[in-house]
Design an enzyme around this catalytic site. Structure first.
Site, PDB file in Angstrom:
ATOM      1  N   PHE A  31       0.843  -1.195   0.000  1.00 46.07           N
ATOM      2  CA  PHE A  31       0.000   0.000   0.000  1.00 46.07           C
ATOM      3  C   PHE A  31       0.879   1.246   0.000  1.00 46.07           C
ATOM      4  CE2 PHE A  31      -3.336   2.682   2.289  1.00 46.07           C
ATOM      5  CZ  PHE A  31      -4.205   2.737   1.214  1.00 46.07           C
ATOM      6  N   ALA A  32       0.680   2.093  -0.981  1.00 43.35           N
ATOM      7  CA  ALA A  32       1.519   3.271  -1.168  1.00 43.35           C
ATOM      8  C   ALA A  32       1.167   4.380  -0.182  1.00 43.35           C
ATOM      9  CB  ALA A  32       1.356   3.797  -2.591  1.00 43.35           C
ATOM     10  N   THR A  33       2.186   5.112   0.216  1.00 43.33           N
ATOM     11  CA  THR A  33       1.936   6.278   1.070  1.00 43.33           C
ATOM     12  C   THR A  33       0.992   7.275   0.393  1.00 43.33           C
ATOM     13  OG1 THR A  33       4.050   5.960   2.190  1.00 43.33           O
ATOM     14  CG2 THR A  33       3.035   8.138   2.380  1.00 43.33           C
ATOM     15  N   MET A  36      -2.417   6.053   0.966  1.00 43.21           N
ATOM     16  CA  MET A  36      -2.833   6.246   2.346  1.00 43.21           C
ATOM     17  C   MET A  36      -3.273   7.696   2.569  1.00 43.21           C
ATOM     18  SD  MET A  36      -0.859   5.547   5.967  1.00 43.21           S
ATOM     19  CE  MET A  36       0.034   7.103   5.985  1.00 43.21           C
ATOM     20  N   LEU A  39      -6.641   8.219   1.094  1.00 43.98           N
ATOM     21  CA  LEU A  39      -7.642   7.599   1.959  1.00 43.98           C
ATOM     22  C   LEU A  39      -7.945   8.482   3.158  1.00 43.98           C
ATOM     23  CD1 LEU A  39      -9.421   5.156   2.725  1.00 43.98           C
ATOM     24  CD2 LEU A  39      -7.383   4.145   3.790  1.00 43.98           C
ATOM     25  N   GLU A  41      -7.555  11.782   3.383  1.00 46.85           N
ATOM     26  CA  GLU A  41      -8.269  12.983   2.933  1.00 46.85           C
ATOM     27  C   GLU A  41      -9.728  12.674   2.618  1.00 46.85           C
ATOM     28  OE1 GLU A  41      -6.703  16.390   1.271  1.00 46.85           O
ATOM     29  OE2 GLU A  41      -4.865  15.417   0.590  1.00 46.85           O
ATOM     30  N   GLY A  60      -7.942  19.960   1.690  1.00 47.98           N
ATOM     31  CA  GLY A  60      -6.834  19.601   2.557  1.00 47.98           C
ATOM     32  C   GLY A  60      -5.739  20.643   2.486  1.00 47.98           C
ATOM     33  N   HIS A  67       3.669   6.758   8.123  1.00 49.50           N
ATOM     34  CA  HIS A  67       3.262   5.489   7.515  1.00 49.50           C
ATOM     35  C   HIS A  67       4.209   4.452   8.094  1.00 49.50           C
ATOM     36  CE1 HIS A  67       1.952   3.345   3.535  1.00 49.50           C
ATOM     37  NE2 HIS A  67       1.709   2.626   4.616  1.00 49.50           N
ATOM     38  N   ARG A 111      -7.944  20.588   7.358  1.00 45.76           N
ATOM     39  CA  ARG A 111      -8.738  20.958   6.182  1.00 45.76           C
ATOM     40  C   ARG A 111      -9.352  22.331   6.436  1.00 45.76           C
ATOM     41  NH1 ARG A 111      -9.074  16.891   2.866  1.00 45.76           N
ATOM     42  NH2 ARG A 111     -10.766  17.766   1.640  1.00 45.76           N
TER      43      ARG A 111
END
Length: 128
Positions: A31-33, A36, A39, A41, A60, A67, A111
């Site tokens: 799973f890429a940073t 993440m 996800l 946001e 954002g 991570h 945000r």
């Protein structure tokens, strides 16, 4: 009106398309940073969206997350957010990301509530 305590949850499966190798943030099939971050946001944004005035949304503006563990293809990753601070239009969320084996990320996300039309007008003006 927004108040602290609003929570959000969103889940994704790690697939070939959201790995570090696919997104260019590394060479491994985990799973890429950037995935993440997206996800986080999305979870925060969607959690407060029902409370916003019509024609408003959030954007954002700051992330401070770690991570801390890898999730391979096939695992389910879940993000939980909690709105912990409201300062006029500025919203601060505590975030935790985990898979079935435990926490894989955590931190804070900020945000801002914006008027969609004004925000897009200002952004488009940069093209002139």
């Amino acid at each position: 009106m927004l108040s602290t305590g609003i929570k959000g949850t969103k889940t994704v499966e790690v697939t070939d398309s959201n790995t570090a190798a696919a997104l260019g943030s590394g060479t491994l099939a985990v799973f890429a940073t950037p995935a993440m971050i997206a996800l986080i946001e999305a979870t925060a944004s969607e959690s407060v969206a029902p409370q916003l005035e019509e024609g408003s949304s959030t954007v954002g503006t700051r992330l401070d997350v770690a991570h801390s563990a890898a999730s391979p293809v096939g695992m389910i990753v879940t993000c939980e957010t909690e709105l912990v601070e409201v300062d006029r239009r500025r919203l601060v969320f505590k975030v935790v990301v985990f898979d079935s084996k435990g926490e894989v990320g955590s931190g804070m996300h900020e945000r801002f509530v914006v008027d969609n039309a004004k925000f897009m007008s200002k952004a488009q003006a940069k093209l002139e």
